[in-house]
Structure formats: C-alpha cells, structure tokens
Design an enzyme around this catalytic site. Structure first.
Site, PDB file in Angstrom:
ATOM      1  N   GLY A  28      -5.911   3.911 -56.734  1.00 51.49           N
ATOM      2  CA  GLY A  28      -6.023   4.841 -55.616  1.00 51.49           C
ATOM      3  C   GLY A  28      -6.014   4.148 -54.257  1.00 51.49           C
ATOM      4  O   GLY A  28      -5.683   2.978 -54.145  1.00 51.49           O
ATOM      5  N   LEU A  30      -3.936   4.944 -51.874  1.00 53.63           N
ATOM      6  CA  LEU A  30      -2.519   4.607 -52.019  1.00 53.63           C
ATOM      7  C   LEU A  30      -1.866   4.220 -50.692  1.00 53.63           C
ATOM      8  O   LEU A  30      -2.253   4.698 -49.631  1.00 53.63           O
ATOM      9  CB  LEU A  30      -1.777   5.791 -52.635  1.00 53.63           C
ATOM     10  CG  LEU A  30      -2.317   6.256 -53.994  1.00 53.63           C
ATOM     11  CD1 LEU A  30      -1.498   7.451 -54.502  1.00 53.63           C
ATOM     12  CD2 LEU A  30      -2.299   5.130 -55.016  1.00 53.63           C
ATOM     13  N   HIS A  31      -0.864   3.362 -50.809  1.00 50.64           N
ATOM     14  CA  HIS A  31      -0.034   2.971 -49.666  1.00 50.64           C
ATOM     15  C   HIS A  31       1.418   2.982 -50.127  1.00 50.64           C
ATOM     16  O   HIS A  31       1.715   3.326 -51.289  1.00 50.64           O
ATOM     17  CB  HIS A  31      -0.467   1.604 -49.119  1.00 50.64           C
ATOM     18  CG  HIS A  31      -0.580   0.538 -50.185  1.00 50.64           C
ATOM     19  ND1 HIS A  31       0.506   0.069 -50.895  1.00 50.64           N
ATOM     20  CD2 HIS A  31      -1.656  -0.112 -50.690  1.00 50.64           C
ATOM     21  CE1 HIS A  31       0.109  -0.849 -51.753  1.00 50.64           C
ATOM     22  NE2 HIS A  31      -1.199  -0.973 -51.657  1.00 50.64           N
ATOM     23  N   HIS A  34       2.378   1.400 -53.552  1.00 49.44           N
ATOM     24  CA  HIS A  34       2.173   2.262 -54.718  1.00 49.44           C
ATOM     25  C   HIS A  34       3.293   3.309 -54.812  1.00 49.44           C
ATOM     26  O   HIS A  34       3.838   3.555 -55.887  1.00 49.44           O
ATOM     27  CB  HIS A  34       0.854   3.028 -54.610  1.00 49.44           C
ATOM     28  CG  HIS A  34      -0.382   2.183 -54.614  1.00 49.44           C
ATOM     29  ND1 HIS A  34      -1.186   2.051 -53.507  1.00 49.44           N
ATOM     30  CD2 HIS A  34      -0.965   1.439 -55.583  1.00 49.44           C
ATOM     31  CE1 HIS A  34      -2.225   1.280 -53.795  1.00 49.44           C
ATOM     32  NE2 HIS A  34      -2.110   0.882 -55.048  1.00 49.44           N
ATOM     33  N   ASP A 147       0.896  -8.415 -57.810  1.00 52.04           N
ATOM     34  CA  ASP A 147      -0.110  -8.909 -58.753  1.00 52.04           C
ATOM     35  C   ASP A 147       0.624  -9.627 -59.881  1.00 52.04           C
ATOM     36  O   ASP A 147       0.735  -9.113 -61.008  1.00 52.04           O
ATOM     37  CB  ASP A 147      -0.962  -7.752 -59.259  1.00 52.04           C
ATOM     38  CG  ASP A 147      -1.709  -7.082 -58.121  1.00 52.04           C
ATOM     39  OD1 ASP A 147      -2.699  -7.656 -57.659  1.00 52.04           O
ATOM     40  OD2 ASP A 147      -1.267  -6.013 -57.666  1.00 52.04           O
TER      41      ASP A 147
HETATM   42  P1  AMP Z   1      -3.844  -1.219 -57.419  1.00 49.66           P
HETATM   43  O1  AMP Z   1      -4.133   0.178 -56.975  1.00 49.66           O
HETATM   44  O2  AMP Z   1      -4.161  -2.260 -56.400  1.00 49.66           O
HETATM   45  O3  AMP Z   1      -4.390  -1.527 -58.784  1.00 49.66           O
HETATM   46  O4  AMP Z   1      -2.274  -1.294 -57.582  1.00 49.66           O
HETATM   47  C1  AMP Z   1      -1.578  -0.423 -58.443  1.00 49.66           C
HETATM   48  C2  AMP Z   1      -0.180  -0.942 -58.652  1.00 49.66           C
HETATM   49  O5  AMP Z   1       0.502  -1.012 -57.407  1.00 49.66           O
HETATM   50  C3  AMP Z   1      -0.171  -2.364 -59.252  1.00 49.66           C
HETATM   51  O6  AMP Z   1       0.871  -2.449 -60.203  1.00 49.66           O
HETATM   52  C4  AMP Z   1       0.106  -3.205 -58.042  1.00 49.66           C
HETATM   53  O7  AMP Z   1       0.752  -4.444 -58.359  1.00 49.66           O
HETATM   54  C5  AMP Z   1       1.038  -2.308 -57.249  1.00 49.66           C
HETATM   55  N1  AMP Z   1       1.041  -2.718 -55.846  1.00 49.66           N
HETATM   56  C6  AMP Z   1      -0.038  -2.963 -55.061  1.00 49.66           C
HETATM   57  N2  AMP Z   1       0.343  -3.380 -53.835  1.00 49.66           N
HETATM   58  C7  AMP Z   1       1.701  -3.406 -53.856  1.00 49.66           C
HETATM   59  C8  AMP Z   1       2.705  -3.752 -52.895  1.00 49.66           C
HETATM   60  N3  AMP Z   1       2.387  -4.175 -51.670  1.00 49.66           N
HETATM   61  N4  AMP Z   1       4.003  -3.654 -53.257  1.00 49.66           N
HETATM   62  C9  AMP Z   1       4.353  -3.238 -54.498  1.00 49.66           C
HETATM   63  N5  AMP Z   1       3.453  -2.886 -55.442  1.00 49.66           N
HETATM   64  C10 AMP Z   1       2.151  -2.968 -55.133  1.00 49.66           C
END
Ligand code: AMP
Length: 278
Positions: A28, A30-31, A34, A147
C-alpha cells in the site's frame, strides 16, 4: 473494481473473474512504481488483482512496522483509475491466525545483502507471497526490480515449490532527479530528500565506468563509495557488486551483475540497484 477482505470473499470474487489472472502484491501507500506493475498486468492478463497488506512478519523488531505509511482510500482511488479489477485487503489475523507456525525459508539466496542486514526479512516475504499465491493462484505475478533480491528469492521459491506462476520483473520507476520511488520516501525531511538522489548518481557513475570497460568489481564498488562520501546527509550501509543469479560477490564482472546498495538518510533506510551487462 471490487474490494474484498476475507479469504472466503476473495475466492468468491476470483471465481467470477476471467483467466488469466495477474497478481500485484503491495504494502500500500501506492505510487507510480506500484501502478506501473498494475498497468503491465492489465496489458498481459484478462483480470488484475492487487493485494494491499503491510506484512508484519517481514519487519524486524527495530524496523518501521508501526509507522509504515498508510492511505487506503487514496490507494483504492488510484487502483480504480488504473483499472485493477479486484483489491484484496486482508487483516493480519486473516493471514496469521492465532497459533500460526508455518514458514517458507529460501536458503542460499536469502543470506547476503538485504538478508544479512535484515535477519528474517525474506522468510517473512517468502511466506506471505506463498500465501498470496495459494490464495489467488495467479498465472502471473508482478514485482519491481527496485527490490532486486526479493525478486531473486521469489523466483527461487516459485521454482522450488512448483508454483504455476510466472514471475514478471518490472523496471524501477524514478522521480525526475533519479530517486527510486518508494513508499518510505515520505519519511525524508526536505534536506534528506534533496540529498537522496546521490544513490542514483553513485550507481550511474559506476555503471558508466562499467560501460567504459571497468570489470574489477571492487573498483565499481569504490565508485559508489566515493560518490556517497561527497554527501554528508547520506550514510552508506553496504555496496555490493554480485553475480546477478547467485548474488555472490564478484571479483571480476563477466556477464550480468547486480550493483546494489543500502544507505541511511537520517533514520530512513533507502535501497537501490542497477543491473550491469543486461
Ligand atoms: P511494496 O509496497 O514496497 O512492497 O512494493 C510492492 C511492489 O512494488 C514490489 O514488487 C516492489 O518491488 C514494487 N515497487 C516498489 N517501488 C517501485 C518502483 N520505484 N518501481 C517499480 N516497482 C516498484
């Protein structure tokens, strides 16, 4: 777009969605990073499900679980606009009922880098993603290259546990100044935010040296260290130049390598990486 909470509701909703299903697991807040995963899933799958779950088991005792940023209403609006079909927002009790005691441990590939700095982190990640896969049975699941070790661990888990799910890796989305988008960027003070793109510049400098023929891994790591030394607001935790598949540290770069780092801006931990020789 439908929102579901319990496993029962999820299964009912999934039964009504056309295959193939694409799953985008998130925590969550989100940006656009995501949303780029959701967009890719929309292009490749008939149905797109997004999970929003701040997974307690992947946070260490001294990490930011209790203050991890949340804004569910904004997340739902963004997902609706991006065209997700289903959003699953389970409670911690739904995924970890009282007496929970089953874990997924991916061994070798979880040990270095983030695994060394965050003991237990990848056990939490692999366990929750296995549970998300079991609950949704997606044809494809979408993860960000941001990641990098998470992706390596989950690819390994998917192979080892024979999941019929294809892992799709999506490029890292960045702010205009190069800072990798992250939910945690909201923790940065204005001065730290201004300093944070040094991570990107450091990786760029090393990637340029690699492009110009530098193959000594230690020289590439040193490029990153030198760039970070110039920015007092940011403290390097580690820099790695490792084999892309095994994540073992290299002496000489031949073929694909992962150049990655973790650094602190104040209390906020930032990670970033470039793939060399892609
Ligand atoms: P998180 O909410 O941080 O667990 O991220 C969810 C998914 O979004 C994971 O697969 C992250 O690797 C991906 N994600 C996070 N930041 C980015 C980004 N800047 N660019 C592309 N994917 C991202």
């Amino acid at each position: 777009m439908q929102q579901v909470f319990t496993l029962q509701e999820l299964w009912q909703a999934l039964a009504a969605l056309p295959a193939p299903l694409g799953l985008v697991p998130t925590m969550g807040y989100l940006h656009l990073g995501h949303l780029s995963l959701v967009q890719r899933a929309r292009q490749e799958c008939a149905s797109v499900a997004v999970s929003i779950f701040v997974n307690p088991t992947q946070f260490g005792a001294n990490e930011d679980l209790s203050k991890y940023p949340r804004n569910l209403q904004r997340d739902l609006q963004m997902l609706k606009e991006t065209g997700a079909h289903l959003v699953w927002t389970p409670s911690p009790e739904e995924l970890y009922p009282a007496g929970y005691q089953t874990w997924v441990t991916v061994e070798e590939i979880s040990r270095p880098l983030e695994g060394a700095m965050r003991p237990g982190h990848f056990r939490g990640v692999a366990t929750v993603v296995a549970k998300l896969f079991n609950a949704t049975r997606p044809a494809r699941a979408y993860f960000g290259q941001k990641d990098a070790q998470q992706v390596a661990v989950l690819r390994q888990m998917t192979r080892d546990l024979s999941y019929p799910t294809e892992i799709i890796i999506c490029p890292t989305l960045r702010e205009a100044d190069g800072l990798a988008m992250s939910s945690r960027n909201v923790y940065l003070t204005p001065a730290q935010r201004a300093a944070a793109p040094v991570l990107y510049r450091a990786l760029q400098a090393a990637a340029l040296a690699h492009q110009n023929g530098e193959r000594r891994a230690e020289a590439l790591r040193e490029q990153v260290r030198a760039a970070l030394r110039a920015e007092p607001q940011v403290r390097l935790q580690y820099v790695s130049c490792a084999d892309y598949d095994t994540l073992q540290e290299l002496e000489t770069v031949q073929g694909k390598a992962l150049l990655s780092l973790a650094a602190y801006a104040g209390e906020t931990r930032l990670i970033d990486n470039f793939v060399l020789g892609d």
